[in-house]
Design a protein around this motif. Sequence first.
Motif, short mmCIF file in Angstrom:
data_model
loop_
_atom_site.label_atom_id
_atom_site.label_comp_id
_atom_site.label_asym_id
_atom_site.label_seq_id
_atom_site.Cartn_x
_atom_site.Cartn_y
_atom_site.Cartn_z
N ALA A 62 68.45 -34.79 67.38
CA ALA A 62 68.42 -33.32 67.42
C ALA A 62 67.71 -32.73 66.20
CB ALA A 62 69.84 -32.76 67.52
N GLY A 63 67.74 -33.43 65.07
CA GLY A 63 67.14 -32.90 63.86
C GLY A 63 65.65 -32.67 63.94
N SER A 64 64.99 -33.20 64.97
CA SER A 64 63.56 -32.96 65.13
C SER A 64 63.27 -31.65 65.85
CB SER A 64 62.93 -34.12 65.93
OG SER A 64 63.01 -35.32 65.19
N LEU A 65 64.30 -30.95 66.32
CA LEU A 65 64.12 -29.71 67.09
C LEU A 65 64.38 -28.49 66.21
CD1 LEU A 65 66.09 -30.80 70.28
CD2 LEU A 65 63.60 -30.87 69.95
N LEU A 66 63.50 -27.50 66.29
CA LEU A 66 63.68 -26.29 65.49
C LEU A 66 65.01 -25.61 65.78
CD1 LEU A 66 60.20 -24.49 65.56
CD2 LEU A 66 61.30 -25.61 63.61
N ALA A 67 65.36 -25.47 67.05
CA ALA A 67 66.61 -24.79 67.39
C ALA A 67 67.80 -25.47 66.74
CB ALA A 67 66.78 -24.75 68.92
N ALA A 68 67.81 -26.81 66.75
CA ALA A 68 68.93 -27.55 66.15
C ALA A 68 68.94 -27.39 64.63
CB ALA A 68 68.83 -29.02 66.54
N GLN A 69 67.75 -27.29 64.03
CA GLN A 69 67.67 -27.09 62.59
C GLN A 69 68.17 -25.71 62.19
OE1 GLN A 69 63.57 -27.78 61.49
NE2 GLN A 69 63.50 -29.74 62.56
N HIS A 70 68.00 -24.72 63.09
CA HIS A 70 68.33 -23.33 62.76
C HIS A 70 69.73 -22.91 63.17
CE1 HIS A 70 63.72 -22.38 62.75
NE2 HIS A 70 64.12 -22.97 61.64
N MET A 71 70.45 -23.75 63.92
CA MET A 71 71.81 -23.41 64.34
C MET A 71 72.74 -23.34 63.13
SD MET A 71 72.00 -25.98 67.63
CE MET A 71 73.78 -25.82 67.86
N ALA A 72 73.86 -22.63 63.30
CA ALA A 72 74.85 -22.55 62.22
C ALA A 72 75.34 -23.95 61.85
CB ALA A 72 76.00 -21.65 62.65
N TYR A 105 62.72 -38.65 78.09
CA TYR A 105 63.94 -39.35 77.69
C TYR A 105 64.29 -39.09 76.22
CZ TYR A 105 64.65 -41.89 82.08
OH TYR A 105 64.91 -42.22 83.39
N PRO A 106 63.36 -39.23 75.26
CA PRO A 106 63.71 -38.90 73.88
C PRO A 106 64.12 -37.44 73.70
CG PRO A 106 61.69 -40.20 73.96
CD PRO A 106 62.00 -39.81 75.36
N ASP A 107 63.44 -36.53 74.42
CA ASP A 107 63.78 -35.11 74.29
C ASP A 107 65.15 -34.83 74.91
OD1 ASP A 107 63.19 -32.62 73.29
OD2 ASP A 107 62.13 -31.95 75.07
N ARG A 108 65.47 -35.53 76.00
CA ARG A 108 66.82 -35.39 76.58
C ARG A 108 67.88 -35.83 75.57
NH1 ARG A 108 69.39 -39.00 81.46
NH2 ARG A 108 69.08 -40.60 79.88
N GLN A 109 67.63 -36.94 74.91
CA GLN A 109 68.57 -37.42 73.91
C GLN A 109 68.80 -36.38 72.82
OE1 GLN A 109 67.36 -41.09 72.00
NE2 GLN A 109 68.71 -40.76 70.25
N ALA A 110 67.70 -35.76 72.36
CA ALA A 110 67.79 -34.77 71.29
C ALA A 110 68.53 -33.52 71.75
CB ALA A 110 66.39 -34.43 70.79
N ILE A 111 68.21 -33.03 72.94
CA ILE A 111 68.84 -31.82 73.45
C ILE A 111 70.32 -32.07 73.73
CG2 ILE A 111 68.92 -30.27 75.46
CD1 ILE A 111 65.84 -30.38 75.47
N ALA A 112 70.66 -33.23 74.28
CA ALA A 112 72.06 -33.55 74.54
C ALA A 112 72.85 -33.58 73.24
CB ALA A 112 72.17 -34.89 75.26
N GLU A 113 72.26 -34.17 72.19
CA GLU A 113 72.94 -34.20 70.89
C GLU A 113 73.10 -32.79 70.34
OE1 GLU A 113 72.40 -36.05 66.37
OE2 GLU A 113 70.88 -36.43 67.91
N MET A 114 72.08 -31.97 70.45
CA MET A 114 72.14 -30.59 69.96
C MET A 114 73.26 -29.81 70.64
SD MET A 114 69.21 -27.60 70.19
CE MET A 114 69.41 -27.40 71.97
N LEU A 115 73.40 -30.00 71.96
CA LEU A 115 74.38 -29.25 72.74
C LEU A 115 75.75 -29.91 72.75
CD1 LEU A 115 72.19 -28.29 75.83
CD2 LEU A 115 72.66 -26.90 73.80
N GLY A 116 75.87 -31.13 72.23
CA GLY A 116 77.14 -31.85 72.29
C GLY A 116 77.49 -32.28 73.70
#
Length: 740
Positions: free
Chosen positions: A466-476, A362-373
């Motif tokens: 999302a800020g806890s995820l590397l991919a989200a930190q590295h996105m433009a 559930y927390p990871d879903r929240q982060a990924i959903a935020e990252m992807l909008g």
Amino acid sequence: MTAPVVLDRRSVLAGGGALIVSFSLRRAGAQEKAAQGPKLPGSLATSPNLDSWIRIDADGQITAFTGKAELGQGFRTAFQQIAAEQLDIPFDALKVITADTKLTANEGYTSGSHSMQDSGTAILHAAAQARALLVAEAARRFDLPPDGLRTESAVVIAPDGRRLSYGELVASDLLHVEAQPTSHLKDPASFKVMGQPVPRVDIPAKVTGGAAYVQDMRLPGMVHARVVRPPSYGAQLSECDTAAIEKMPGVIGIVRDGNFLAVVAEKEFSAVKAMKALSAAAKWRESAKLPNQQDLANALTALPSQDFAIFERSDPAVNGARSLEATYTRPYQSHGSIGPSCAVAQFVDGAMTVWTHTQGVYPDRQAIAEMLGMAQSSVRLIHVEGSGCYGHNGADDAAADAALIARALPGRPIRVQWMREQEHGWEPYGPAMVTKLSASLTEDGRIADWNFAVWSNTHSMRPGGAGSLLAAQHMARSFAVPAPKPLPLPEGGGDRNAIPIYNFPNAHVMHHFIPTMPLRISAMRALGAYHNVFSIESFMDELAGLAGDDPVAFRLKHLDDARGRAVVETAAREFGWTRGQKPPQNRGYGFAFARYKNLAAYCAIATEVEVDRETGRARLVRAVAAVDAGQVVNPDGITNQIEGAIVQSTSWTLYESVTFDDTRITSIDWQTYPILRFDAVPDSIAVHIINRPGQPFLGSGETGQGPAAASLANAIADATGKRLRDLPLSRKRIKDAIDA
């Protein structure tokens, strides 16, 4: 491994009716909870409907659900035992479904030895109450009082022999009711399944090379991706000519978003070759920002900190005559997962599905959903076991990688597999720590005054944003890393187990929380308890020496907790510990004890260690442990956990340390980050369990790390006559101490 079976309401009802899983994610406010009366046991407090935990189909199929993730703890077997026992059915008559955002309750993270305490307790009470409802329904149909009915093998039986199966009794809303605070649990004396050493259901595939892990998943039409990571923290991608890579055989596409760079290919080896070519083509700007590793203790304690006095006790009438001071250090340490992190994601018709070994779907879903909008309702995470890890390694990041790539290439499943150097170089580490202790003894050799201080970072930067995820930190459009925070007591983070369980007349404990994190860190098994117990229990041995007392007797002199005393006495007796004992030449005996978090399982460990004085190599020869984890569901499961804790802690304590220069992590493989090998495995580990029938479950998964480390250190000191206080207790440090 193929995709897990997806259960939905339509397919279940087509079979003629069932108890459908449903649950509320709403968390009641304080006023609501007060109005609701007594708190529900375990995770029923946040997901109170019985059918969140137990489902019975019209055809008699029975399923138990848990929001926790199986990580090798063996809880899936234990939960199956609990449900089978309380429902009065055979062990093999039901299955357990673990963390899935579409099917199971939100139990947050699987961490802190909470699975039995929270989820196991919920299943225990839900199953007992479900059985009571089935009996009540059978009594209504039989027109008999429920007290005269009995259950056996999923059947309710009347005194006159009439029988109704659970499937016949099921109705669509029978279990769609809120749980009660108390349950009519079966008498432990009548147990047939609980308390038995039932073989773990997850082991056969793991030991036979079957499809056991997310790394083994192979879905129809699946393609393979590899990510090119920056060479260091904060590195910026300045140039990357991808034209030649795009023409390589099997390459489907390249995904770039700011500093995030990945390649997708039809075959895995094609993806690896393309990744290496892409890595060579990428140009990065780096900057030196890492601290001086050679003086890490001073570097950490010099950083700005937020200081908290977390324990105070004062008795001016008691004064010390002799004093001792010591400083202990722990380096950054890697999870060292045998299988690098992996995930599979598929984006179809605006919906994202991710198969992941995250410890919090559930927390990871929240982060990924935020990252992807995306809306969280359009993102589903399904837990699949990963090959190694207790704590926050790269699992969540691999899931984010897969989701970001899958969105760019919709339709086919995308499998992302990290490389070894990526896992070692980019996972969040267990934080470095410094502890400073001082104490004084009375004339009769008791501790009069105890002072303990710990410096460390936060011990959890798990997703939720999302800020806890590397991919989200590295996105433009990058997401900022969230501000680190101390974890609150009584469980704590860096200060976990910093408050002594022993009874001292004067005590002062300080937590120096360091917000700045030079290296990427997060949760690692036992959090701060590993180092804090190592420090406390090493210092207790040093104080016993100052007092001229036996280490076990010295501990018991300061320990009032009856269950703690029983664990200490059991471990000492089973080890053959005697006052004034003399080990064989070049060997030493050690002892240590703790109650994990001062509120979970008790564990005492006695060890025998062999030290080669010519090389400094230390080897754990044998360990004897005693543990009290409350009521025992599966003794083999507890034994597995304690054995694993001792072996893992031995590896941490003797070998493991993350290395780095001023710019890059340098411990990126098994040569530069050594771990315990098979030739160093102890000859024997004996685990003695003190069962407490009818008592609450106490989490045992992390209770052994701290005592194992301190017991090893105390045994090495006994063997060499030299006290080492800086982890790891490597052969070089031992040899230098001997030579000095």
